[in-house]
Scaffold this active site. Structure first.
Site, PDB file in Angstrom:
ATOM      1  N   GLU A   7       5.062   6.888  13.133  1.00  0.00           N
ATOM      2  CA  GLU A   7       3.702   7.449  13.000  1.00  0.00           C
ATOM      3  C   GLU A   7       3.553   8.716  13.833  1.00  0.00           C
ATOM      4  O   GLU A   7       2.963   9.701  13.388  1.00  0.00           O
ATOM      5  CB  GLU A   7       2.668   6.400  13.394  1.00  0.00           C
ATOM      6  CG  GLU A   7       1.247   6.887  13.496  1.00  0.00           C
ATOM      7  CD  GLU A   7       0.693   7.516  12.207  1.00  0.00           C
ATOM      8  OE1 GLU A   7       1.330   7.382  11.145  1.00  0.00           O
ATOM      9  OE2 GLU A   7      -0.362   8.173  12.292  1.00  0.00           O
ATOM     10  N   LYS A  43      -6.561  14.199   1.400  1.00  0.00           N
ATOM     11  CA  LYS A  43      -6.973  13.024   2.177  1.00  0.00           C
ATOM     12  C   LYS A  43      -6.677  11.742   1.413  1.00  0.00           C
ATOM     13  O   LYS A  43      -6.352  10.736   2.006  1.00  0.00           O
ATOM     14  CB  LYS A  43      -8.471  13.095   2.481  1.00  0.00           C
ATOM     15  CG  LYS A  43      -8.985  11.942   3.350  1.00  0.00           C
ATOM     16  CD  LYS A  43      -8.261  11.868   4.695  1.00  0.00           C
ATOM     17  CE  LYS A  43      -8.718  10.706   5.530  1.00  0.00           C
ATOM     18  NZ  LYS A  43      -7.899  10.530   6.757  1.00  0.00           N
ATOM     19  N   HIS A  95      24.050   5.561  16.049  1.00  0.00           N
ATOM     20  CA  HIS A  95      24.701   5.452  14.728  1.00  0.00           C
ATOM     21  C   HIS A  95      24.487   6.705  13.895  1.00  0.00           C
ATOM     22  O   HIS A  95      24.494   6.644  12.665  1.00  0.00           O
ATOM     23  CB  HIS A  95      24.154   4.225  13.984  1.00  0.00           C
ATOM     24  CG  HIS A  95      24.396   2.945  14.711  1.00  0.00           C
ATOM     25  ND1 HIS A  95      25.612   2.330  14.765  1.00  0.00           N
ATOM     26  CD2 HIS A  95      23.568   2.191  15.474  1.00  0.00           C
ATOM     27  CE1 HIS A  95      25.540   1.227  15.494  1.00  0.00           C
ATOM     28  NE2 HIS A  95      24.314   1.117  15.933  1.00  0.00           N
ATOM     29  N   LYS A 117       2.473  12.288  12.209  1.00  0.00           N
ATOM     30  CA  LYS A 117       1.338  13.089  12.697  1.00  0.00           C
ATOM     31  C   LYS A 117       1.785  14.512  12.980  1.00  0.00           C
ATOM     32  O   LYS A 117       1.138  15.478  12.596  1.00  0.00           O
ATOM     33  CB  LYS A 117       0.747  12.468  13.958  1.00  0.00           C
ATOM     34  CG  LYS A 117      -0.054  11.232  13.723  1.00  0.00           C
ATOM     35  CD  LYS A 117      -1.424  11.474  13.145  1.00  0.00           C
ATOM     36  CE  LYS A 117      -1.704  11.277  11.715  1.00  0.00           C
ATOM     37  NZ  LYS A 117      -1.189  10.267  10.906  1.00  0.00           N
ATOM     38  N   CYS A 165      -8.882  15.971  -6.037  1.00  0.00           N
ATOM     39  CA  CYS A 165      -9.918  16.988  -6.221  1.00  0.00           C
ATOM     40  C   CYS A 165     -11.274  16.433  -5.796  1.00  0.00           C
ATOM     41  O   CYS A 165     -11.492  15.232  -5.745  1.00  0.00           O
ATOM     42  CB  CYS A 165      -9.968  17.384  -7.696  1.00  0.00           C
ATOM     43  SG  CYS A 165      -8.367  17.930  -8.307  1.00  0.00           S
ATOM     44  N   ASN A 218     -10.869  15.049 -12.242  1.00  0.00           N
ATOM     45  CA  ASN A 218      -9.949  14.580 -11.204  1.00  0.00           C
ATOM     46  C   ASN A 218      -8.935  13.676 -11.903  1.00  0.00           C
ATOM     47  O   ASN A 218      -9.327  12.804 -12.672  1.00  0.00           O
ATOM     48  CB  ASN A 218     -10.734  13.775 -10.150  1.00  0.00           C
ATOM     49  CG  ASN A 218     -10.007  13.720  -8.832  1.00  0.00           C
ATOM     50  OD1 ASN A 218      -8.862  14.136  -8.731  1.00  0.00           O
ATOM     51  ND2 ASN A 218     -10.677  13.210  -7.820  1.00  0.00           N
ATOM     52  N   GLY A 219      -7.629  13.909 -11.683  1.00  0.00           N
ATOM     53  CA  GLY A 219      -6.620  13.046 -12.302  1.00  0.00           C
ATOM     54  C   GLY A 219      -5.675  13.859 -13.175  1.00  0.00           C
ATOM     55  O   GLY A 219      -5.600  15.078 -13.062  1.00  0.00           O
ATOM     56  N   TRP A 267      -7.140  20.525  -6.465  1.00  0.00           N
ATOM     57  CA  TRP A 267      -5.811  20.400  -5.838  1.00  0.00           C
ATOM     58  C   TRP A 267      -4.855  20.453  -7.018  1.00  0.00           C
ATOM     59  O   TRP A 267      -4.738  19.493  -7.767  1.00  0.00           O
ATOM     60  CB  TRP A 267      -5.752  19.070  -5.085  1.00  0.00           C
ATOM     61  CG  TRP A 267      -4.576  18.892  -4.187  1.00  0.00           C
ATOM     62  CD1 TRP A 267      -4.159  19.727  -3.179  1.00  0.00           C
ATOM     63  CD2 TRP A 267      -3.653  17.791  -4.173  1.00  0.00           C
ATOM     64  NE1 TRP A 267      -3.058  19.211  -2.558  1.00  0.00           N
ATOM     65  CE2 TRP A 267      -2.728  18.034  -3.135  1.00  0.00           C
ATOM     66  CE3 TRP A 267      -3.529  16.646  -4.922  1.00  0.00           C
ATOM     67  CZ2 TRP A 267      -1.690  17.156  -2.847  1.00  0.00           C
ATOM     68  CZ3 TRP A 267      -2.497  15.762  -4.628  1.00  0.00           C
ATOM     69  CH2 TRP A 267      -1.581  16.030  -3.613  1.00  0.00           C
ATOM     70  N   GLU A 283       2.858  16.536   9.678  1.00  0.00           N
ATOM     71  CA  GLU A 283       1.852  16.817   8.638  1.00  0.00           C
ATOM     72  C   GLU A 283       0.802  17.821   9.098  1.00  0.00           C
ATOM     73  O   GLU A 283       0.142  18.443   8.271  1.00  0.00           O
ATOM     74  CB  GLU A 283       1.185  15.550   8.129  1.00  0.00           C
ATOM     75  CG  GLU A 283       0.319  14.805   9.093  1.00  0.00           C
ATOM     76  CD  GLU A 283      -0.389  13.630   8.398  1.00  0.00           C
ATOM     77  OE1 GLU A 283      -0.722  13.712   7.218  1.00  0.00           O
ATOM     78  OE2 GLU A 283      -0.605  12.612   9.071  1.00  0.00           O
ATOM     79  N   ARG A 301     -10.583  17.064   1.981  1.00  0.00           N
ATOM     80  CA  ARG A 301      -9.659  16.394   1.040  1.00  0.00           C
ATOM     81  C   ARG A 301      -8.516  17.305   0.638  1.00  0.00           C
ATOM     82  O   ARG A 301      -7.574  16.875   0.005  1.00  0.00           O
ATOM     83  CB  ARG A 301     -10.431  15.951  -0.202  1.00  0.00           C
ATOM     84  CG  ARG A 301     -11.450  14.870   0.047  1.00  0.00           C
ATOM     85  CD  ARG A 301     -12.487  14.839  -1.029  1.00  0.00           C
ATOM     86  NE  ARG A 301     -11.952  14.447  -2.306  1.00  0.00           N
ATOM     87  CZ  ARG A 301     -12.269  13.311  -2.909  1.00  0.00           C
ATOM     88  NH1 ARG A 301     -13.073  12.480  -2.294  1.00  0.00           N
ATOM     89  NH2 ARG A 301     -11.797  13.003  -4.073  1.00  0.00           N
TER      90      ARG A 301
HETATM   91  C1  AGP Z   1      -1.751  10.046   7.085  1.00  0.00           C
HETATM   92  O1  AGP Z   1      -2.068  10.890   8.178  1.00  0.00           O
HETATM   93  C2  AGP Z   1      -1.721  10.788   5.765  1.00  0.00           C
HETATM   94  N1  AGP Z   1      -2.963  11.413   5.514  1.00  0.00           N
HETATM   95  C3  AGP Z   1      -1.226   9.903   4.638  1.00  0.00           C
HETATM   96  O2  AGP Z   1       0.076   9.456   4.961  1.00  0.00           O
HETATM   97  C4  AGP Z   1      -2.093   8.661   4.331  1.00  0.00           C
HETATM   98  O3  AGP Z   1      -1.954   7.708   5.377  1.00  0.00           O
HETATM   99  C5  AGP Z   1      -1.598   8.038   3.027  1.00  0.00           C
HETATM  100  O4  AGP Z   1      -1.780   8.964   1.996  1.00  0.00           O
HETATM  101  C6  AGP Z   1      -2.320   6.725   2.675  1.00  0.00           C
HETATM  102  O5  AGP Z   1      -3.699   6.954   2.535  1.00  0.00           O
HETATM  103  P1  AGP Z   1      -4.686   5.669   2.403  1.00  0.00           P
HETATM  104  O6  AGP Z   1      -4.616   4.935   3.712  1.00  0.00           O
HETATM  105  O7  AGP Z   1      -6.024   6.256   2.122  1.00  0.00           O
HETATM  106  O8  AGP Z   1      -4.163   4.819   1.283  1.00  0.00           O
END
Ligand code: AGP
Length: 614
Positions: free
Chosen positions: A487, A609, A510, A491, A2, A101-102, A75, A494, A27
């Protein structure tokens, strides 16, 4: 995670808060709201589900004005996204408001206790219990500060809160318990700001204090006092944030993610700056202040991270083992903390985290600390919890990364890992002067190579038009480029919501080979390296089964051009640095596919984020 913004000063609090929340949009959130102590002494609240623009329209239609307020982008964790579950939450009496937040882990027991005492709840959130607790202590004659301290002794879990109270309309109380995302206090002239993240208040001030675990900030327009939860005074360091507000702005790009992809030739330069002496052919890594003896005594390294940062760790394994001959394990933060890991004072645990607030990575760091390991962190966000926890910090120096999908922080992490490998190799004697100079010289060429890849952005738009309606993608890579396949797939999934899997190319036969058909494009990383011939045969296996191949190939490679359906060419790069260049076309492919599919590139659905909840 949040977003939180608070303000006390002489300006219109609603405007400051709405602007600040806009800067935290990246975020991820599902609802938003703000509360202001108005001129008539009452607390005005406006909350809306959905995008911040809806909240802005509501405030414009039904203004609430005052000089002190708090705001929040939510969130959802407890209670579905709705107006009544949106923050801020106000107590029954209506004198206290809170943003949070939390997760309050014991909220159910507290809610039952409060309802038994006659409290009426208006939401399904865990947050609401804390505002009723504070009201209870106010009713016993305590002021806001003491009422908050009392209430927080009852709360379990990792949480960050900001409170205001109509009885004390010049006071904000911010508190942090555990690692539920940061609380930053921005110091202005006759005004003060509170935020969960630097970009929310960066345009107002660069002087900031970061509230630590189990600390409380007593914020008035004239200044801030920081204490422990119990009330003992704390001398808080004032940081000057080097980032400028422009760096956090989007123009002239369409999305933050696009901007951050195209910034990478510059950001890798910033990451290298000050750490490589190109004249002397040396790597400078004073932050770790390690002796040769300590480096030689290192028995292993464990890299802990999540998501994209974990994939950076997988690349780092290749780099550090090749350069420094230190055995490297890589583990997800969420796994490491629960497997009773075998680490001790002869191991180094390296966390990689852009935000520095990912709760699973922070918990892994705590586990490493408890087991006596040397604790390092590669971090981007200044003042973050990971930065404060580590014995040695290696900054990414990319400036704020706003897009939820990590791009420039990923390539910066890889540069830091390469530099770390060179540094340890020098100390351990596995890199003599000539070899070290060679590595440093190769690093010097990296920004130019990145820039050359970024010159061909338009061809990805063509590819995206061709493949935008596909439902599945397979990404194949081998050796140091296997993590780049992971990766690239991450990308894509997500931000475009297309299902995508990254796989070690050698594993294709396999199992995954059963998936091959003309409907599922196969992206293969087949650049000139020691596994090139293996990748050629992989491409042939896919083609033999009617598959469609998008090959990432080295410029001038006509052999692949004759075999693949589509080619994305990259310049020849030294093998250990090739992942840093090879990931860029995959970032661009994912970006253009997501744009072509009309997705919300900077704020993909369900994502945040920084993941500060387990
Ligand atoms: C990556 O594109 C994502 N946003 C997510 O996997 C991110 O890398 C992961 O949450 C780790 O975040 P951090 O590097 O801030 O710890």
């Amino acid at each position: 995670m949040c977003g939180i913004v608070g303000y006390v000063g002489t300006q219109d609090a609603s405007r400051i808060i709405l602007d600040g929340l806009q800067r935290l949009e990246y975020r991820g959130y599902d609802s938003a709201g703000l509360a202001v102590v108005q001129g008539n002494g009452t607390i005005g609240v406006r909350r809306e589900v959905g995008k911040l623009s809806g909240l802005g329209e509501l405030v414009a239609a039904e203004p609430i004005t005052g000089r002190i307020g708090i705001g929040h982008t939510r969130w959802a964790t407890h209670g579905e996204p709705s107006q009544r579950n949106a923050h801020p939450h106000v107590g029954t009496v209506g004198e206290v408001a809170v943003v949070h937040n939390g997760i309050i882990e014991n909220f159910l027991a507290l809610r039952q206790e409060l309802e038994a005492a006659g409290c009426c709840f208006s939401s399904e959130t865990d947050t609401e219990v804390v505002v009723h607790l504070v009201e209870r202590y106010l009713a016993e004659g305590l002021g806001l500060e003491q009422a908050v301290r009392q209430a927080l002794t009852r709360v379990q879990g990792a949480n960050a809160f900001v409170f205001l109270c109509s009885r004390e309309p010049d006071l904000l109380i911010a508190a942090r318990i555990g690692n539920a995302g940061g609380i930053t206090v921005g110091l202005g002239e006759g005004e003060m700001f509170v935020a969960s993240d630097i970009p929310a208040i960066l345009e107002h001030t660069r002087a900031m204090i970061f509230i630590e675990d189990r600390q409380v900030a007593i914020v008035r327009r004239g200044g801030v006092q920081v204490t422990t939860l119990a009330g003992a005074p704390v001398t808080a360091q004032v940081h000057t944030i080097p980032w400028d507000p422009v760096a956090a702005a989007k123009e002239p790009y369409r999305h933050f993610m696009q901007k951050e992809i195209y910034e990478q030739a510059r950001t890798v330069t910033d990451t290298i700056r000050g750490r490589a002496d190109f004249e002397a052919g040396e790597v400078l890594f004073e932050q770790l202040s390690m002796t040769a003896k300590e480096a030689r005594a290192l028995e292993k390294m464990v890299i802990v991270a999540c998501g994209t940062s974990a994939y950076a760790g997988l690349v780092g394994k290749f780099m550090i083992e090749a350069l420094a001959r230190v055995p490297v394990e890589v583990d997800y933060g969420s796994e490491f903390r629960y497997r009773d890991p075998i680490v001790n004072n002869k191991a180094a645990v390296l966390a990689i985290t852009q935000s520095g607030e990912t709760v699973d990575t922070l918990a892994a760091m705590e586990e490493a600390r408890a087991k006596g390991a040397r604790l390092w962190a590669i971090v981007n966000c200044i003042g973050s919890q990971a930065m404060r926890m580590a014995d040695g910090v290696i900054l990414m120096h990319t400036g704020p990364e706003i897009g939820v999908a990590s791009t420039k922080a990923f390539t910066a992490s890889l540069v830091d890992l390469y530099l770390l490998g060179c540094y340890l190799g020098k100390l351990r004697g596995t890199l003599d002067k000539a070899h070290l100079r060679e590595q440093v010289d190769q690093l010097a060429r990296l920004p130019d190579l990145m820039g050359r890849v970024l010159e061909h952005g338009d061809e990805y738009e063509r590819l995206a038009n061709h493949f935008h309606d596909r439902e599945h993608f397979l990404y194949l890579g081998r050796g140091i480029n296997y993590p780049i396949a992971l990766e690239g797939a991450l990308k894509l999934k997500e931000i475009s919501y297309i299902h995508a899997e990254g796989y070690p190319a050698g594993e294709m036969k396999h199992g995954p080979i059963a998936l091959i058909d003309e409907a599922m494009p196969v992206v293969t990383i087949a650049v000139h390296d020691h596994v090139y011939d293996k990748m050629i045969s992989q491409i042939e296996q896919v083609k033999a089964r009617g598959g469609t191949v998008i090959a990432l190939a080295t410029e001038g490679d006509e052999r692949i051009a004759a075999k693949a359906d589509h080619c994305l060419f990259v310049p020849a790069v030294a093998p250990l640095l090739s992942p840093i260049v090879n990931v860029v076309p995959l970032q661009l492919l994912a970006y253009h596919l997501a744009v072509r599919r009309g997705c919300d590139v900077d704020q993909p659905r369900n994502l945040a984020k920084s993941v500060t909840v387990e």
